[in-house]
Design a protein around this motif. Structure first.
Motif, PDB file in Angstrom:
ATOM      1  N   LEU A 207       0.833  -1.208   0.000  1.00 24.22           N
ATOM      2  CA  LEU A 207       0.000   0.000   0.000  1.00 24.22           C
ATOM      3  C   LEU A 207       0.871   1.263   0.000  1.00 24.22           C
ATOM      4  CD1 LEU A 207      -2.962   0.951   0.115  1.00 24.22           C
ATOM      5  CD2 LEU A 207      -2.779   0.985   2.604  1.00 24.22           C
ATOM      6  N   GLN A 208       1.938   1.235   0.799  1.00 28.29           N
ATOM      7  CA  GLN A 208       2.842   2.394   0.841  1.00 28.29           C
ATOM      8  C   GLN A 208       3.516   2.609  -0.514  1.00 28.29           C
ATOM      9  OE1 GLN A 208       3.014   4.385   3.544  1.00 28.29           O
ATOM     10  NE2 GLN A 208       1.495   2.991   4.390  1.00 28.29           N
ATOM     11  N   ALA A 209       3.935   1.502  -1.135  1.00 29.44           N
ATOM     12  CA  ALA A 209       4.610   1.594  -2.439  1.00 29.44           C
ATOM     13  C   ALA A 209       3.653   2.177  -3.476  1.00 29.44           C
ATOM     14  CB  ALA A 209       5.103   0.215  -2.875  1.00 29.44           C
ATOM     15  N   LEU A 210       2.414   1.705  -3.453  1.00 30.13           N
ATOM     16  CA  LEU A 210       1.423   2.233  -4.397  1.00 30.13           C
ATOM     17  C   LEU A 210       1.198   3.724  -4.137  1.00 30.13           C
ATOM     18  CD1 LEU A 210      -1.106  -0.737  -4.275  1.00 30.13           C
ATOM     19  CD2 LEU A 210      -0.022   0.121  -6.375  1.00 30.13           C
ATOM     20  N   ASN A 211       1.109   4.059  -2.846  1.00 28.52           N
ATOM     21  CA  ASN A 211       0.797   5.428  -2.457  1.00 28.52           C
ATOM     22  C   ASN A 211       1.893   6.409  -2.878  1.00 28.52           C
ATOM     23  OD1 ASN A 211      -0.805   7.324  -1.362  1.00 28.52           O
ATOM     24  ND2 ASN A 211      -0.238   6.914   0.762  1.00 28.52           N
ATOM     25  N   ILE A 212       3.146   6.040  -2.597  1.00 29.71           N
ATOM     26  CA  ILE A 212       4.247   6.956  -2.946  1.00 29.71           C
ATOM     27  C   ILE A 212       4.395   7.065  -4.459  1.00 29.71           C
ATOM     28  CG2 ILE A 212       6.124   5.241  -2.697  1.00 29.71           C
ATOM     29  CD1 ILE A 212       7.290   8.145  -1.324  1.00 29.71           C
ATOM     30  N   THR A 213       4.115   5.968  -5.159  1.00 29.58           N
ATOM     31  CA  THR A 213       4.205   6.006  -6.624  1.00 29.58           C
ATOM     32  C   THR A 213       3.105   6.901  -7.185  1.00 29.58           C
ATOM     33  OG1 THR A 213       5.015   3.740  -6.530  1.00 29.58           O
ATOM     34  CG2 THR A 213       4.428   4.566  -8.698  1.00 29.58           C
ATOM     35  N   LYS A 214       1.909   6.766  -6.614  1.00 35.55           N
ATOM     36  CA  LYS A 214       0.780   7.593  -7.076  1.00 35.55           C
ATOM     37  C   LYS A 214       1.116   9.081  -6.868  1.00 35.55           C
ATOM     38  CE  LYS A 214      -4.164   8.261  -6.123  1.00 35.55           C
ATOM     39  NZ  LYS A 214      -4.490   9.021  -4.915  1.00 35.55           N
ATOM     40  N   LYS A 215       1.731   9.374  -5.699  1.00 33.95           N
ATOM     41  CA  LYS A 215       2.025  10.769  -5.358  1.00 33.95           C
ATOM     42  C   LYS A 215       3.180  11.335  -6.195  1.00 33.95           C
ATOM     43  CE  LYS A 215       3.499  13.182  -1.300  1.00 33.95           C
ATOM     44  NZ  LYS A 215       4.454  12.771  -0.320  1.00 33.95           N
ATOM     45  N   ASN A 216       4.297  10.582  -6.260  1.00 36.12           N
ATOM     46  CA  ASN A 216       5.512  11.139  -6.888  1.00 36.12           C
ATOM     47  C   ASN A 216       5.670  10.816  -8.352  1.00 36.12           C
ATOM     48  OD1 ASN A 216       6.120  12.148  -4.434  1.00 36.12           O
ATOM     49  ND2 ASN A 216       7.785  10.749  -3.980  1.00 36.12           N
ATOM     50  N   ARG A 217       5.083   9.697  -8.795  1.00 37.07           N
ATOM     51  CA  ARG A 217       5.258   9.298 -10.196  1.00 37.07           C
ATOM     52  C   ARG A 217       3.929   8.820 -10.785  1.00 37.07           C
ATOM     53  NH1 ARG A 217      10.354   8.298 -12.228  1.00 37.07           N
ATOM     54  NH2 ARG A 217       9.156   7.929 -14.112  1.00 37.07           N
ATOM     55  N   PRO A 218       2.993   9.778 -10.991  1.00 34.44           N
ATOM     56  CA  PRO A 218       1.681   9.377 -11.531  1.00 34.44           C
ATOM     57  C   PRO A 218       1.791   8.613 -12.854  1.00 34.44           C
ATOM     58  CG  PRO A 218       1.880  11.786 -11.328  1.00 34.44           C
ATOM     59  CD  PRO A 218       3.094  11.206 -10.698  1.00 34.44           C
ATOM     60  N   ASP A 219       2.828   8.880 -13.629  1.00 37.01           N
ATOM     61  CA  ASP A 219       3.022   8.157 -14.899  1.00 37.01           C
ATOM     62  C   ASP A 219       3.244   6.668 -14.644  1.00 37.01           C
ATOM     63  OD1 ASP A 219       5.458   9.034 -13.644  1.00 37.01           O
ATOM     64  OD2 ASP A 219       6.576   8.480 -15.432  1.00 37.01           O
ATOM     65  N   MET A 220       4.079   6.348 -13.643  1.00 40.91           N
ATOM     66  CA  MET A 220       4.342   4.941 -13.309  1.00 40.91           C
ATOM     67  C   MET A 220       3.112   4.291 -12.693  1.00 40.91           C
ATOM     68  SD  MET A 220       8.099   5.020 -11.515  1.00 40.91           S
ATOM     69  CE  MET A 220       7.989   3.368 -10.844  1.00 40.91           C
ATOM     70  N   ASN A 232      -5.744 -10.075  -6.901  1.00 37.66           N
ATOM     71  CA  ASN A 232      -6.978  -9.477  -6.370  1.00 37.66           C
ATOM     72  C   ASN A 232      -6.664  -8.540  -5.218  1.00 37.66           C
ATOM     73  OD1 ASN A 232      -8.579 -10.708  -8.225  1.00 37.66           O
ATOM     74  ND2 ASN A 232      -9.009 -12.491  -6.913  1.00 37.66           N
ATOM     75  N   GLU A 233      -5.644  -8.926  -4.411  1.00 36.05           N
ATOM     76  CA  GLU A 233      -5.247  -8.100  -3.280  1.00 36.05           C
ATOM     77  C   GLU A 233      -4.737  -6.730  -3.776  1.00 36.05           C
ATOM     78  OE1 GLU A 233      -5.759  -8.228  -0.285  1.00 36.05           O
ATOM     79  OE2 GLU A 233      -4.274  -6.886   0.602  1.00 36.05           O
ATOM     80  N   GLU A 234      -3.938  -6.764  -4.826  1.00 31.70           N
ATOM     81  CA  GLU A 234      -3.418  -5.503  -5.368  1.00 31.70           C
ATOM     82  C   GLU A 234      -4.574  -4.653  -5.897  1.00 31.70           C
ATOM     83  OE1 GLU A 234       1.021  -5.980  -7.100  1.00 31.70           O
ATOM     84  OE2 GLU A 234      -0.470  -7.330  -7.972  1.00 31.70           O
ATOM     85  N   ARG A 236      -7.554  -4.635  -4.866  1.00 30.06           N
ATOM     86  CA  ARG A 236      -8.289  -4.091  -3.714  1.00 30.06           C
ATOM     87  C   ARG A 236      -7.561  -2.850  -3.161  1.00 30.06           C
ATOM     88  NH1 ARG A 236      -8.438  -4.266   1.776  1.00 30.06           N
ATOM     89  NH2 ARG A 236      -6.509  -5.448   1.992  1.00 30.06           N
ATOM     90  N   LEU A 237      -6.239  -2.963  -3.036  1.00 25.39           N
ATOM     91  CA  LEU A 237      -5.465  -1.838  -2.488  1.00 25.39           C
ATOM     92  C   LEU A 237      -5.520  -0.622  -3.417  1.00 25.39           C
ATOM     93  CD1 LEU A 237      -2.332  -3.776  -1.148  1.00 25.39           C
ATOM     94  CD2 LEU A 237      -4.207  -2.822   0.195  1.00 25.39           C
ATOM     95  N   ILE A 238      -5.447  -0.883  -4.710  1.00 27.51           N
ATOM     96  CA  ILE A 238      -5.498   0.215  -5.684  1.00 27.51           C
ATOM     97  C   ILE A 238      -6.850   0.920  -5.604  1.00 27.51           C
ATOM     98  CG2 ILE A 238      -5.597   0.700  -8.176  1.00 27.51           C
ATOM     99  CD1 ILE A 238      -3.397  -1.559  -8.431  1.00 27.51           C
ATOM    100  N   LYS A 239      -7.918   0.108  -5.447  1.00 26.99           N
ATOM    101  CA  LYS A 239      -9.264   0.690  -5.362  1.00 26.99           C
ATOM    102  C   LYS A 239      -9.348   1.605  -4.132  1.00 26.99           C
ATOM    103  CE  LYS A 239     -13.992  -0.925  -5.937  1.00 26.99           C
ATOM    104  NZ  LYS A 239     -14.722  -1.284  -4.725  1.00 26.99           N
ATOM    105  N   LEU A 240      -8.769   1.111  -3.013  1.00 26.43           N
ATOM    106  CA  LEU A 240      -8.758   1.915  -1.781  1.00 26.43           C
ATOM    107  C   LEU A 240      -8.089   3.268  -2.025  1.00 26.43           C
ATOM    108  CD1 LEU A 240      -7.561  -0.410   1.152  1.00 26.43           C
ATOM    109  CD2 LEU A 240      -9.689   0.875   0.985  1.00 26.43           C
ATOM    110  N   LEU A 241      -6.951   3.229  -2.710  1.00 20.83           N
ATOM    111  CA  LEU A 241      -6.182   4.453  -2.957  1.00 20.83           C
ATOM    112  C   LEU A 241      -6.914   5.406  -3.890  1.00 20.83           C
ATOM    113  CD1 LEU A 241      -2.464   3.477  -3.482  1.00 20.83           C
ATOM    114  CD2 LEU A 241      -3.410   5.004  -1.783  1.00 20.83           C
ATOM    115  N   ILE A 242      -7.510   4.843  -4.920  1.00 24.46           N
ATOM    116  CA  ILE A 242      -8.173   5.696  -5.910  1.00 24.46           C
ATOM    117  C   ILE A 242      -9.408   6.362  -5.302  1.00 24.46           C
ATOM    118  CG2 ILE A 242      -9.431   5.662  -8.126  1.00 24.46           C
ATOM    119  CD1 ILE A 242      -7.372   3.611  -9.076  1.00 24.46           C
ATOM    120  N   GLU A 243     -10.038   5.634  -4.391  1.00 24.24           N
ATOM    121  CA  GLU A 243     -11.261   6.194  -3.780  1.00 24.24           C
ATOM    122  C   GLU A 243     -10.957   7.214  -2.689  1.00 24.24           C
ATOM    123  OE1 GLU A 243     -13.300   2.691  -2.562  1.00 24.24           O
ATOM    124  OE2 GLU A 243     -14.122   2.317  -4.569  1.00 24.24           O
ATOM    125  N   GLU A 244      -9.679   7.291  -2.276  1.00 24.45           N
ATOM    126  CA  GLU A 244      -9.265   8.173  -1.180  1.00 24.45           C
ATOM    127  C   GLU A 244      -9.655   9.629  -1.413  1.00 24.45           C
ATOM    128  OE1 GLU A 244      -5.103   8.246  -0.362  1.00 24.45           O
ATOM    129  OE2 GLU A 244      -5.340   6.780   1.231  1.00 24.45           O
TER     130      GLU A 244
END
Ligand SMILES: C[S@@+](CC[C@H](N)C(=O)[O-])C[C@H]1O[C@@H](n2cnc3c(N)ncnc32)[C@H](O)[C@@H]1O
Length: 244
Positions: A207-220, A232-234, A236-244
């Motif tokens: 979740l942290q890796a997804l979060n920092i990537t979303k914040k600092n490298r939206p292209d990645m 499926n777990e990934e 789920r985590l991505i959905k959580l982040l996008i809905e934030e």
């Protein structure tokens, strides 16, 4: 791996490539780095290596003859000859992984306004830039590429798997890292990392890796979330982040 570096400033390589992980890899003969002074190959009686650009303009251009002679002396055929250049392809972890598969690499470091184009046309297989800015010479860029490539060669890092979770390797930036003590000046390590629950720790890290990537490298991040092989777990985590 054998690495030859052609430069006008050999001293620049002495300490940076003699210390720490790269230094140890050289001691263990996993890496053989050979620094070549281009000036030694100049046919000019004053060992001149540069001249004014044809057509005019500022600065000096490194001449073809000393570089041709240096490349001939090290038999530069049948291997990659890399010219470090701001005009090259931008270096990244994928290029590092590809270069780490080679047995021999040759780097040419430019200086002044760069090198005579005939060297590039005749010898160079890859032009690599380390970013969209101009440095005074190719020495620091060559060291950047050598360091990134060398640590991917089996046996160079202590634990082979230590780069698997690193930034870029999996398409994401790495999660935050902490070490002892668990509390320093009232700043605490997240409880989850002290829990011993490895499943939960892995989930937190992802979740942290997804979060920092979303914040600092939206292209990645965009590229990663469109991958077809997400668990499926990934998802789920991505959905959580996008809905934030
Ligand atoms: C001052 S630069 C020459 C720049 C060149 N006149 C141009 O405008 O593209 C001198 C040398 O530094 C190296 N260099 C500078 N910036 C670089 C970068 N971003 N990546 C790789 N090499 C670089 C190259 O070897 C280059 O020949």
């Amino acid at each position: 791996m054998r690495i030859d570096v052609l430069t006008l400033f050999p001293k620049m390589f002495e300490d940076p490539l003699g210390e720490s992980i790269i230094g140890r890899a050289r001691e263990k003969d996993i890496l053989d780095i050979n620094i070549i002074n281009i000036r030694d190959f100049s046919n000019d009686k004053h060992k001149k290596v540069d001249d004014y650009p044809y057509g005019g303009g500022a600065g000096m251009v490194m001449q073809a003859q000393p570089i041709f002679s240096a490349l001939e002396a090290i038999n530069a055929r049948d291997c990659k000859v890399i010219y470090m250049s701001p005009k090259g392809k931008t270096f990244n972890q994928h290029i590092a992984k590809e270069l780490a598969k080679e047995n021999k690499l040759i780097f040419i470091c430019g200086h002044y306004e760069g090198i005579d184009q005939r060297v590039i046309d005749y010898w160079v297989t890859d032009e690599i830039s380390i970013g969209d800015y101009v440095l005074t010479g190719g020495e620091l860029p060559a060291m950047v590429v050598i360091d990134a490539v060398a640590r991917l060669i089996p046996g160079v890092l202590g634990q082979e798997e230590s780069y698997i979770d690193e930034s870029f390797y999996s398409g994401l930036l790495e999660y935050p890292q902490y070490t002892r003590p668990s509390e320093f000046r009232n700043l605490k390590v997240p409880d989850i990392l002290l829990s011993g629950n490895h499943k939960k720790i892995d989930e937190w890290r992802k979740l942290q890796a997804l979060n920092i990537t979303k914040k600092n490298r939206p292209d990645m991040f965009k590229k990663y979330i469109n991958r077809k092989d997400l668990s499926n777990e990934e998802k789920r985590l991505i959905k959580l982040l996008i809905e934030e």
